[in-house]
Design a protein around this motif. Structure first.
Motif, PDB file in Angstrom:
ATOM      1  N   UNK A  85       0.857  -1.184   0.000  1.00 21.23           N
ATOM      2  CA  UNK A  85       0.000   0.000   0.000  1.00 21.23           C
ATOM      3  C   UNK A  85       0.891   1.230   0.000  1.00 21.23           C
ATOM      4  N   UNK A  87       1.805   5.389  -1.528  1.00 21.50           N
ATOM      5  CA  UNK A  87       1.241   6.628  -2.074  1.00 21.50           C
ATOM      6  C   UNK A  87       1.691   6.721  -3.527  1.00 21.50           C
ATOM      7  N   UNK A  89       1.880   8.897  -5.624  1.00 21.52           N
ATOM      8  CA  UNK A  89       2.557  10.117  -6.111  1.00 21.52           C
ATOM      9  C   UNK A  89       3.902  10.352  -5.424  1.00 21.52           C
TER      10      UNK A  89
ATOM     11  N   UNK B 394      -7.202  10.960   1.545  1.00 20.46           N
ATOM     12  CA  UNK B 394      -6.216  10.103   2.204  1.00 20.46           C
ATOM     13  C   UNK B 394      -6.853   8.994   3.030  1.00 20.46           C
ATOM     14  N   UNK B 396      -8.337   6.652   1.914  1.00 22.43           N
ATOM     15  CA  UNK B 396      -8.061   5.404   1.214  1.00 22.43           C
ATOM     16  C   UNK B 396      -6.686   4.841   1.606  1.00 22.43           C
ATOM     17  N   UNK B 397      -5.882   5.682   2.264  1.00 24.54           N
ATOM     18  CA  UNK B 397      -4.585   5.207   2.773  1.00 24.54           C
ATOM     19  C   UNK B 397      -4.641   5.031   4.285  1.00 24.54           C
ATOM     20  N   UNK B 401      -1.882   5.256   7.343  1.00 23.39           N
ATOM     21  CA  UNK B 401      -1.910   6.376   8.293  1.00 23.39           C
ATOM     22  C   UNK B 401      -2.053   5.884   9.731  1.00 23.39           C
TER      23      UNK B 401
END
Lengths: 248, 575
Positions: A85, A87, A89, B394, B396-397, B401
């Motif tokens: 998982x 990011x 970007x 965010x 979705x992350x 997090x």
């Protein structure tokens, strides 16, 4: 005790995914968490990582209660999930830099360079996740977990997507981290890997712990004496299957 | 294959309805569904009352057809619509996608691609699958549009369906033709290029006479402009070039059933031509589906934007607070997603603005000043709702997090920092522009008052933006299942209700949050206005902004328990 779990329970509505699970992982120990699909392994790991809130029970990382003092606990914890998982970007280096900042890792650039070399990601520093293969993305996730000095490492199927060289390196890395004093909890369906690197094994089924001990201890258990001496045979016996995988 | 397609459509529709009904078991979805249903009931009831003559003056106006509603359209509506269709048809060669007809789902790639099914049958399957969405949009539009009799609405729905289906088929045709452009065979390349040449030829043959007609003499009004467009499109080469595009749009402007039925066959012919073109290009399907399959393999479950690794000139310092790290992350996200497509759209918008300003009776300065003020208002009031580069994206992350040792307050403030800074920068620059050009609009107002008002806006707007962002992010933490993640948008009556509740709730909360600051600012204005004149707006604005700022800080600090309670299952259920 680096990782301590007491009476962990996690439910999804009426369904109980993890039920009254208790165990400990000491510093330097590698504990394998195995079980059939739906046994509750991933739910357990996600609860230990702070991603899922336990319905009840206590999780301590280096004596810090994950619910009561989450920041202190999380600072000492690294979770490497089976699904990378990232990011989409941020480049590889930027992921490590962000982790370095949030966890207060000293000398992040030097550590990153060394770790990327160790995980064979050299040359991919400026690549975005969509430019990487699944295996490489998995390595980036692992790098993010290993770049800091976590005392407790949680691996969920760490070898998924890795090539044979990557698998061998990852095995070496896991063992080396344990030797350096980390407590490691490793969930995998690759029983030969678990048998090879783990000092102890926890077998789960339908959310409950049904066996806990070294392979030798499990093999000598009275009810498992007929099963055989390797982990695969023990696993089938404990989970109620014969060696062909058919439910008994 | 048609039977299999129907089976897939029936099963997925049934399962979707089942899931939706099951979801209504949760109070928040039920409340949202009730709100959505109430909204639709209100709108429909209003429409029916209007049509049944309960409000006579409005009824007469609203029951008229599009052409009757806007007389100028009867003259040149079809021609203008045809021109618009031509522009889209040409533009879509510049910015092609794969075309949603070729946008196979993961399951379709996995099950249908290896199945003994021809390429053409796969396209037919996608055409059939897309009909539910294609029919729903025009139906809702026809019901909700505030004018037209019932027959006019039916005609409108049919025409819109033809237009949308043609567009979707055409876009897919472009994707296939572009794939054939890479062919090694010159003949295939020529054939693939042919439609592009035809569209460009049509564009060129229309652009020149149209430009001459519109720019030759000053335009008196909209009717005059439409009459000129109609005249150009009715004769010679432009008429031939525009025919397929006008044919597609003309049923929309039919005043009755007879002209509608006369124009319908032509529109259907164009649609069939687009379908035939796609079928003829199905040779390229293998190439493009391989690409689709590759994309599907690498693509996360929800559709995500494409990013490019650009250097942004900001290296994150290894030590420091968490908030700037989140802002840094968001800056990279923003700057790396900027695409040529967005810049072109921006260019078109700026060009359009320049054109409007140049023909406006107010003059360029006044038009630009008004435009700048509109941007200030929009950025302040709707910017935080639209710019979602914060926790709303965010979430979705969340899985990542939640493992970070970061306090909820720091996380929320960090997530808000970049959108707040970006919107504030837009507000400040546009306020500066408006102030610079303000003489053209507020010639009778003193410079001191204008400058003071501008300074007050520059102080209060960022606070209001931050307050709205705090509310949106707090809502994301407390009601995560209501947040639309990334490119994913919830659909259905409950989703409409959710949006209404979120927008209404945010408006109310912002008003409440601004009230104490506005009150204190008002007291300062009242107390010192007579002593320092318009300059009082600056301290009044500063006090108002400070009060809102403190409220924002308190809100972010109070979000800790909500963040700790939140876990990924709340997000996953929305997928």
């Amino acid at each position: 005790m680096a990782l301590s779990v007491e009476h962990l329970r996690r439910t999804y509505g009426a369904f109980t995914a993890v039920d009254d699970l208790s165990f400990e992982v000491r510093a330097g120990e590698i504990v394998g968490l195995i079980g059939p699909n739906g046994a509750g392994k991933t739910t357990t790991l996600r609860s230990l990582a702070g991603i899922l809130k336990p319905t009840s029970g206590l999780v301590r990382i280096d004596t810090h209660d994950l619910t009561g003092a989450p920041l202190e606990a999380k600072r000492r914890l690294a979770f490497m999930p089976d699904e990378p998982h990232l990011f989409e970007y941020l480049t590889v280096t930027e992921h490590l830099r962000l982790i370095g900042r949030l966890y207060g890792v000293p000398d992040i650039d030097r550590r990153s360079t060394a770790l990327l070399g160790e995980l064979e990601l050299t040359g991919k520093e400026t690549a975005l996740p969509n430019e990487l293969s699944r295996g490489m993305r998995q390595k980036v996730v692992i790098a993010c977990g290993l770049v800091r000095d976590a005392t407790t490492l949680l691996f969920d199927e760490p070898l998924t997507g890795l090539d044979p060289i990557g698998i061998r390196r990852m095995r070496t890395t896991i063992v080396a981290r344990a030797r350096d004093g980390a407590a490691i909890l490793l969930s995998s369906h690759l029983l030969h890997l678990v048998e090879e690197v783990c000092t102890r094994v926890i077998i789960m089924d339908r959310g409950r712990k049904i066996a806990d001990g070294t392979v030798a201890e499990l093999a000598s258990r009275a009810d498992l004496a007929e099963a055989g001496s390797n982990l695969e045979q023990i696993f089938f016996r404990v989970t109620g299957h014969d060696t062909a995988g058919t439910a008994r | 294959m048609i039977g299999a397609s129907l089976y897939i459509i029936a099963c997925s529709t049934r399962n979707r309805v089942r899931r939706w009904v099951k979801r209504l078991g949760e109070p928040r979805y039920l409340v949202a569904a009730l709100a959505g249903a109430a909204y639709f009931f209100f709108v429909l009831n209003t429409q029916l009352r209007v049509r049944s003559g309960a409000q006579q003056p409005l009824s007469r106006r609203a029951s008229r057809s599009l052409a009757e509603q806007f007389p100028a359209f009867a003259l040149g509506g079809a021609a203008v619509a045809g021109l618009a269709v031509l522009a889209v048809a040409a533009g879509s060669w510049l910015f092609p996608g794969t075309g949603t007809l070729l946008d196979f789902t993961r399951a379709e790639v996995q099950f249908l691609f290896p199945a003994p099914v021809s390429r053409r049958q796969l396209i037919v399957h996608r055409m059939m699958r897309s009909q539910v969405g294609l029919l729903f949009g025009p139906l809702v539009f026809a019901v909700l549009v505030p004018f037209g009799s019932n027959p006019a609405r039916i005609r409108m729905a049919i025409t819109l369906w033809i237009l949308l289906f043609s567009a979707r088929t055409y876009f897919s045709g472009i994707a296939l033709a572009r794939a054939r452009l890479a062919s090694r065979e010159a003949r295939k390349r020529q054939l693939a290029r042919l439609p592009l040449m035809l569209v460009l030829g049509a564009l060129a043959s229309v652009a020149w006479p149209l430009g001459r007609a519109l720019l030759g003499e000053p335009i008196v009004d909209a009717n005059d402009a439409l009459a000129r467009v109609a005249a150009v499109s009715a004769q010679g080469l432009p008429r031939i070039a525009l025919w397929p595009f006008v044919a597609l749009a003309s049923p929309l402007f039919a005043a009755d059933w007879a002209p509608f039925l006369r124009s319908l066959p032509q529109a259907l012919m164009v649609l069939l031509a687009a379908v035939a073109w796609v079928f003829l290009n199905d040779q390229a399907f293998d190439d493009i589906t391989r690409e689709i399959a590759d994309e599907q393999r690498d693509r996360p479950p929800r559709r995500k934007a494409a990013y490019r690794a650009r250097k942004v000139g900001w290296t994150l310092a290894p030590k420091g607070r968490a908030e700037p790290a989140f802002a840094w992350k968001a800056v990279l996200q923003t700057l790396r997603i900027v695409q040529v497509r967005i810049l072109v759209r921006l260019g078109i918008f700026v060009g359009w603005m320049a054109m409007v300003a140049s023909i406006s009776s107010r003059g360029i300065s006044a038009s630009l000043a008004v435009f700048a003020m509109i941007v200030v208002a929009m950025s302040t009031l709707t910017g935080p709702l639209i710019l979602r580069i914060d926790l709303r994206q965010d979430l979705q992350h969340l899985e990542v997090l939640k493992t970070w040792p970061v306090r909820a307050a720091e996380l929320v403030r960090g997530e808000m920092l970049w959108p707040a800074a970006l919107l504030s920068a837009i507000v400040w620059s546009m306020t500066g522009l408006a102030l610079y050009l303000s003489t053209a609009v507020f010639s009778s107002t003193s410079l001191a008052l204008r400058a003071s008002a501008a300074a007050a806006v520059c102080l209060v707007a960022p606070a209001l933006i931050a307050a709205q962002l705090a509310i949106h992010n707090a809502a994301a933490l407390m009601f995560p299942a209501w947040v639309s993640l990334g490119g994913w948008r919830a659909r259905g009556v409950d989703a409409v209700g959710q949006r209404l509740i979120v927008v209404g709730g945010t408006t109310l909360l912002v008003a409440l949050a601004a009230a104490p600051g506005a009150l204190l600012g008002g007291i300062i204005w009242f107390a010192f206005n007579r002593f320092i004149g318009p300059l009082v707006l600056v301290p009044a604005g500063a006090v108002c902004a400070a009060v809102i700022g403190v409220e924002v800080l308190l809100v972010t600090e109070a979000l800790g328990p909500a963040y700790e309670r939140l876990d990924v299952t709340a997000i996953e259920r929305t997928e």
